[in-house]
Design a protein around this motif. Structure first.
Motif, PDB file in Angstrom:
ATOM      1  N   ARG A 101       0.817  -1.224   0.000  1.00 48.84           N
ATOM      2  CA  ARG A 101       0.000   0.000   0.000  1.00 48.84           C
ATOM      3  C   ARG A 101       0.845   1.266   0.000  1.00 48.84           C
ATOM      4  O   ARG A 101       0.320   2.346  -0.280  1.00 48.84           O
ATOM      5  CB  ARG A 101      -0.951  -0.013   1.191  1.00 48.84           C
ATOM      6  CG  ARG A 101      -2.122  -0.943   0.980  1.00 48.84           C
ATOM      7  CD  ARG A 101      -3.041  -0.897   2.171  1.00 48.84           C
ATOM      8  NE  ARG A 101      -4.156  -1.807   1.996  1.00 48.84           N
ATOM      9  CZ  ARG A 101      -4.704  -2.500   2.995  1.00 48.84           C
ATOM     10  NH1 ARG A 101      -4.227  -2.376   4.220  1.00 48.84           N
ATOM     11  NH2 ARG A 101      -5.720  -3.301   2.771  1.00 48.84           N
TER      12      ARG A 101
ATOM     13  N   PHE B 203     -10.904   8.896  -2.218  1.00 45.59           N
ATOM     14  CA  PHE B 203     -12.177   8.237  -1.923  1.00 45.59           C
ATOM     15  C   PHE B 203     -13.370   9.054  -2.418  1.00 45.59           C
ATOM     16  O   PHE B 203     -13.300  10.283  -2.517  1.00 45.59           O
ATOM     17  CB  PHE B 203     -12.306   8.003  -0.412  1.00 45.59           C
ATOM     18  CG  PHE B 203     -11.450   6.889   0.086  1.00 45.59           C
ATOM     19  CD1 PHE B 203     -11.974   5.620   0.267  1.00 45.59           C
ATOM     20  CD2 PHE B 203     -10.104   7.091   0.353  1.00 45.59           C
ATOM     21  CE1 PHE B 203     -11.168   4.582   0.713  1.00 45.59           C
ATOM     22  CE2 PHE B 203      -9.303   6.060   0.796  1.00 45.59           C
ATOM     23  CZ  PHE B 203      -9.832   4.800   0.980  1.00 45.59           C
TER      24      PHE B 203
ATOM     25  N   ASP C 184     -10.856   3.238   6.171  1.00 46.03           N
ATOM     26  CA  ASP C 184     -10.311   2.692   4.924  1.00 46.03           C
ATOM     27  C   ASP C 184      -9.174   3.571   4.406  1.00 46.03           C
ATOM     28  O   ASP C 184      -8.197   3.062   3.841  1.00 46.03           O
ATOM     29  CB  ASP C 184     -11.410   2.588   3.860  1.00 46.03           C
ATOM     30  CG  ASP C 184     -12.199   1.286   3.982  1.00 46.03           C
ATOM     31  OD1 ASP C 184     -11.730   0.390   4.712  1.00 46.03           O
ATOM     32  OD2 ASP C 184     -13.262   1.173   3.355  1.00 46.03           O
ATOM     33  N   ALA C 185      -9.318   4.888   4.584  1.00 47.41           N
ATOM     34  CA  ALA C 185      -8.246   5.797   4.140  1.00 47.41           C
ATOM     35  C   ALA C 185      -6.958   5.522   4.909  1.00 47.41           C
ATOM     36  O   ALA C 185      -5.868   5.525   4.332  1.00 47.41           O
ATOM     37  CB  ALA C 185      -8.672   7.250   4.327  1.00 47.41           C
ATOM     38  N   LEU C 186      -7.077   5.254   6.206  1.00 48.36           N
ATOM     39  CA  LEU C 186      -5.881   4.908   7.001  1.00 48.36           C
ATOM     40  C   LEU C 186      -5.239   3.637   6.456  1.00 48.36           C
ATOM     41  O   LEU C 186      -4.023   3.573   6.250  1.00 48.36           O
ATOM     42  CB  LEU C 186      -6.266   4.674   8.461  1.00 48.36           C
ATOM     43  CG  LEU C 186      -6.389   5.880   9.372  1.00 48.36           C
ATOM     44  CD1 LEU C 186      -6.861   5.437  10.753  1.00 48.36           C
ATOM     45  CD2 LEU C 186      -5.075   6.624   9.495  1.00 48.36           C
ATOM     46  N   ARG C 187      -6.091   2.634   6.214  1.00 50.49           N
ATOM     47  CA  ARG C 187      -5.562   1.362   5.711  1.00 50.49           C
ATOM     48  C   ARG C 187      -4.934   1.539   4.335  1.00 50.49           C
ATOM     49  O   ARG C 187      -3.891   0.950   4.039  1.00 50.49           O
ATOM     50  CB  ARG C 187      -6.672   0.315   5.671  1.00 50.49           C
ATOM     51  CG  ARG C 187      -7.174  -0.049   7.076  1.00 50.49           C
ATOM     52  CD  ARG C 187      -8.459  -0.834   7.014  1.00 50.49           C
ATOM     53  NE  ARG C 187      -8.279  -2.113   6.365  1.00 50.49           N
ATOM     54  CZ  ARG C 187      -9.225  -2.746   5.694  1.00 50.49           C
ATOM     55  NH1 ARG C 187     -10.420  -2.225   5.590  1.00 50.49           N
ATOM     56  NH2 ARG C 187      -8.976  -3.903   5.140  1.00 50.49           N
ATOM     57  N   ALA C 188      -5.573   2.379   3.505  1.00 48.04           N
ATOM     58  CA  ALA C 188      -5.017   2.630   2.166  1.00 48.04           C
ATOM     59  C   ALA C 188      -3.661   3.330   2.258  1.00 48.04           C
ATOM     60  O   ALA C 188      -2.842   3.218   1.346  1.00 48.04           O
ATOM     61  CB  ALA C 188      -5.990   3.474   1.350  1.00 48.04           C
ATOM     62  N   LEU C 189      -3.444   4.059   3.358  1.00 54.41           N
ATOM     63  CA  LEU C 189      -2.149   4.729   3.559  1.00 54.41           C
ATOM     64  C   LEU C 189      -1.169   3.822   4.313  1.00 54.41           C
ATOM     65  O   LEU C 189      -0.167   4.297   4.847  1.00 54.41           O
ATOM     66  CB  LEU C 189      -2.350   6.032   4.337  1.00 54.41           C
ATOM     67  CG  LEU C 189      -3.083   7.145   3.581  1.00 54.41           C
ATOM     68  CD1 LEU C 189      -3.514   8.254   4.537  1.00 54.41           C
ATOM     69  CD2 LEU C 189      -2.206   7.714   2.481  1.00 54.41           C
ATOM     70  N   ALA C 190      -1.486   2.540   4.353  1.00 56.39           N
ATOM     71  CA  ALA C 190      -0.616   1.534   4.983  1.00 56.39           C
ATOM     72  C   ALA C 190      -0.496   1.732   6.486  1.00 56.39           C
ATOM     73  O   ALA C 190       0.524   1.411   7.086  1.00 56.39           O
ATOM     74  CB  ALA C 190       0.777   1.531   4.340  1.00 56.39           C
TER      75      ALA C 190
END
Lengths: 255, 257
Positions: free
Chosen positions: A89, A96, B130-136
């Motif tokens: 990632r 989003f 989800d944004a946090l997860r997308a930012l690893a």
């Protein structure tokens, strides 16, 4: 530390194989299969509720599919452990659909967040890059404001800045110009094209602004009720005689 | 009719199993990430302030009146039997061992636990998780661990301060309403209350803090269904935390006898 590429010669950067997803007894994605070559930008189109955002989240490894698999940079997203998925990632930036800005942070902190979390970038450079990104999307001087003080269009642009600031090689945009005026939309699309040309990024762009994505995408896909109706190059979509494809591409309805 | 009833029972059982399992899984995830201990520094400090410092006024008021009520309730018998010398012990024993941790735990659950569930739930439905997860970034490490640490530490401190405030509230009420000298009141506390009585309440506070943190984070991070879902999760979180407080209190009281 990013995950090393596992691509073989001729492999696409992203491969989606037979992705199916059920939700509350309904099939929301039905055996979707498509390839996205390295350095290309896929324009993902379709009516509302077709499953476009869900497919994007599945490709990013945020949602698990019920069937099928996704290969990103040669790695099967579903089989990566948490550590390797996090490493993968690092290569992905995502805008989003509903902004997903962190309410507790101001605009500057939101945009700088990926760089600060990853570390290794001096604070002065972070500040400079935040100012540069904000200027690029026409929002200079709002770094101190909080998301609750911004309009929908401004939030979208801030979300865009946060996704692109680490300059990831993979970018997923979920309707990046929704709610924006035509001038700002045009700026965003020009910026997307420039990033792709300069940096060779691979991207997926969901948009209802078909005229906007025509110049920046080189491949197109159309989802309808969870099924992939079309997937191909610009020449192929222009030659397609599928009625829904024509409606989307040429912008007319049956009424 | 019968099948609908059975479906409702089955659905309720499924929901209960999901939440009990989810809370246990959340606790295991937290413990796994605490070994070795690592938490986001600024996020932890922000939570310590928000969870602890901002709860102080409400805890002080609650504790002071709790102490006062304990003295008023026991005052009737104290007067009747002329046992003024036992007023401090009677109030202090129940405050330190039971009433203090439970009352402050419930207040904490209503204020901090509910707020935590609402905040995490809103982050869920607006894609911020989800944004946090997308930012690893692992949401449990970044969001849950600082809240877990803050709630555990701050509820313990709040109970200690609340205990003292309740004892002072009781002393003042004893002096004003029952005419029991504060020196007599505190002498009976110092003479008859043991360190174990005090520590018993402190141990319970630690356990309540852990329970409230884990439960409120679980319900926050499993929200579905927009604003309605957030409201439902907050409600479930407060109810589950209250039940957990009493169940934990029961077993700890039994174990520490």
């Amino acid at each position: 530390m990013t995950l090393l590429s596992a691509l073989g010669p001729g492999d696409p950067m992203i491969r989606v194989e037979g992705i199916t997803k059920y939700y509350l007894g309904a099939t929301v994605l039905d055996g979707v299969t498509l390839d996205i070559p390295s350095g290309s930008n896929l324009g993902l189109m379709g009516p509302g509720g077709a499953g476009k955002s869900l497919l994007l989240k599945i490709i990013a490894g945020l949602v698990e599919p019920d069937q099928g698999r996704v290969l990103v940079d040669g790695h099967d997203v579903g089989t990566l452990d948490a550590h390797k998925l996090a490493q993968l990632r690092f290569n992905i930036g995502m805008v989003f659909q509903n902004y997903a800005l962190f309410d507790s942070m101001n605009v500057g902190e939101n945009i700088a967040f990926p760089l600060r979390q990853r570390g290794g970038v001096p604070e002065e450079e972070i500040q400079a890059r935040v100012r540069e990104q904000l200027a690029l999307v026409g929002l200079p001087g709002i770094a101190h404001q909080y998301p609750r003080e911004l309009s929908g269009g401004m939030k979208k642009r801030v979300s865009f800045c946060r996704a692109v600031i680490p300059a990831p090689p993979l970018l997923f945009y979920d309707d990046p110009t929704a709610g924006l005026d035509p001038v700002t939309s045009s700026k965003i699309f020009i910026h997307l094209r420039r990033m792709q040309q300069d940096g060779g990024t691979t991207a997926i762009t969901i948009s209802h602004d078909i005229d906007g994505i025509k110049p920046i995408c080189d491949r197109f896909a159309l989802l309808d009720h969870g099924r992939l109706v079309f997937h191909g190059t610009r020449d192929e979509i222009e030659a397609s005689d599928d009625r829904l494809v024509r409606q989307f591409w040429d912008g007319f309805s049956d009424d | 009719m019968i099948s609908r009833g059975l479906a409702a029972i089955g659905g309720a059982f499924n929901g209960l199993a999901f939440d009990v399992g989810g809370v246990v899984m959340m606790l295991l995830k937290i413990l796994r990430r605490c070994l070795p201990p690592r938490a986001d520094g600024p996020e932890t400090w922000a939570n310590l302030y928000r969870v602890g410092v901002k709860s102080f006024p409400i805890v002080l008021v609650t504790a002071a009146f709790t102490g006062a009520i304990m003295v008023i309730q026991s005052g009737l018998y104290i007067k009747q039997y002329g046992a003024e010398g036992l007023l401090g012990w009677g109030a202090g024993y129940s405050i330190l061992r039971e009433v203090g941790p439970i009352m402050i735990g419930l207040m904490f659950s209503g204020r901090v636990g509910a707020n935590n569930t609402a905040e995490l739930g809103t982050m869920m439905v607006t894609d911020q998780i989800d944004a946090l997860r997308a930012l690893a970034i692992d949401p449990v490490s970044y969001l849950v661990i600082p809240r877990f640490i803050a709630m555990m530490i701050m509820l313990t401190l709040l109970v200690v301060v609340g205990d003292l405030t309740a004892l002072v509230g009781g002393a003042l009420t004893g002096e004003v309403l029952l005419g029991v000298d504060t020196r007599v009141y505190f002498e009976s506390i110092v003479t008859l209350i043991t360190l174990q009585d005090f520590l018993s309440g402190v141990y319970k506070a630690v356990a309540f803090g852990v329970a409230i943190a884990v439960i409120s984070c679980h319900f926050g991070l499993t929200v579905r269904g927009g604003a309605v879902g957030v409201g439902r999760a907050v409600n479930n979180s407060v109810v589950a935390s209250a039940i957990a407080i009493f169940v934990i209190d029961y077993f700890m009281t039994w174990a520490m006898q």
